[in-house]
Design an enzyme around this catalytic site. Sequence first.
Site, mmCIF file in Angstrom:
data_model
loop_
_atom_site.group_PDB
_atom_site.id
_atom_site.type_symbol
_atom_site.label_atom_id
_atom_site.label_comp_id
_atom_site.label_asym_id
_atom_site.label_seq_id
_atom_site.Cartn_x
_atom_site.Cartn_y
_atom_site.Cartn_z
ATOM 1 N N HIS A 21 2.200 29.316 1.756
ATOM 2 C CA HIS A 21 1.730 28.438 0.968
ATOM 3 C C HIS A 21 0.869 27.629 2.946
ATOM 4 C CE1 HIS A 21 3.053 29.637 -2.642
ATOM 5 N NE2 HIS A 21 2.302 30.518 -2.458
ATOM 6 N N GLU B 39 1.505 24.097 3.043
ATOM 7 C CA GLU B 39 3.104 22.914 2.888
ATOM 8 C C GLU B 39 3.257 23.001 4.431
ATOM 9 O OE1 GLU B 39 4.795 25.682 -0.262
ATOM 10 O OE2 GLU B 39 3.538 25.474 -1.455
ATOM 11 N N ARG C 163 -4.599 27.386 0.814
ATOM 12 C CA ARG C 163 -3.455 28.001 0.603
ATOM 13 C C ARG C 163 -3.070 29.362 0.885
ATOM 14 N NH1 ARG C 163 0.287 27.144 -4.114
ATOM 15 N NH2 ARG C 163 0.816 29.359 -5.400
ATOM 16 N N HIS D 139 9.331 26.431 0.930
ATOM 17 C CA HIS D 139 8.230 25.842 0.057
ATOM 18 C C HIS D 139 8.349 24.363 0.025
ATOM 19 C CE1 HIS D 139 6.850 29.748 -0.762
ATOM 20 N NE2 HIS D 139 8.038 30.309 -0.815
ATOM 21 N N GLU E 182 12.359 23.955 -2.665
ATOM 22 C CA GLU E 182 10.977 23.569 -2.569
ATOM 23 C C GLU E 182 11.034 22.325 -2.678
ATOM 24 O OE1 GLU E 182 8.142 24.468 -3.467
ATOM 25 O OE2 GLU E 182 8.309 26.097 -5.466
#
Length: 382
Positions: free
Chosen positions: A170, A173, A229, A298, A343
């Site tokens: 993405h 990020e 994104r 991510h 994440e």
Amino acid sequence: MKLLLLFGLVAVALADVTRFEDKVFRLKPSLDAHVTLIKDLAQNIELQLDFWSPDSDALVTIDIDVDIHVPARYLDMVYTTLAQSGMEYRILIQDVQSAVDGQADGGPSPRAHSYTKYNTWSEIEAWINSIASSNPSLVSKQVIGNTYEGRSMTLLKSTKPAIFMDCGIHAREWISPAFCQWFVKEQALATYGSDSEMTNLLNNMDVYVLPVFNVDGYVFTHTNNRMWRKTRSKKSGSSCIGADPNRNFDAGWCIGASSNPCSDTFCGHTPESEIEAKNVADFIRKNKSAIKSYITVHSYSQLLLFPYSYSYNLAADHSELPAAGGSDDWAYDLGIKYSYTFELRDTGYYGFLLPESQIKPTCEETMLAVKYIAAYVQKNLY
């Protein structure tokens, strides 16, 4: 041992840079009516709500935090709607543009690549070439395909058991590509021979690293729209650009995603319709006998996820996986047992606009988990 880098090339023309005189709200739905309201707002195309967490209204449920980026011109309407609903909320980011401008830590801007700055694609490209040329015994390159806009995706070959890691699926990020760069130099090349865990790993396994998966989108976040994104692909007959590459893999395809090409979570027109996803999937398929672990990085929410995300069923190896998403589910279904999604920071205070001052501590804490997983995979290879 060879550390395997995957990357892409080419520049893109500059256009008007999007500015964000907007706010980020954290909503706290406690009733079914609140969930319905959020979904109704999401379906209002004119509003153009940008879901930060979760990344789709399809994933909104009672008693979870819902972070949404609201355009300035619709703030009054959203304030009124929330007040009428009685839903609890607070403002996470008062001025998105100030947060964008404040990502740099205020120190002097380096003229070249830095591990504690958010580097542009041209800086990352130069870094990749430098890493490869200065470490020929550790790094070699192979092109596996091109992005939609023609940038090369290059990696290093391996015959030993391997770990595959990608960052930057993405585009917005930024902390994700920063971690892959940190891993390559600071924790792989710089500590080889002095860090027993890393040395043992790299002596016995190869690591494929794709520093920026969605190169076209990443370039666009630097030149045009910091909040972009998706990929940058175009399809005849549609004015909407790109798809979510992490919804484009053939694992419960389009579950929890959108079939609307204008949505940030658009799953693509078919599985692997995005050339970037197809290039990576083709490479992993061709090398699946060697690849023993898949890690995709991510942000944000500080979680470690594992299959499955597209189903409530537990994976066959659930008891071995320490802590759910598109590409990791796909890799697991392909037979790569140890598949994870990281994440990274934070939990919403900065969201996708994490300051550069947090790059180093984020990378240091993430390395602890990556090294643990790598050691476990190595121990259980056979």
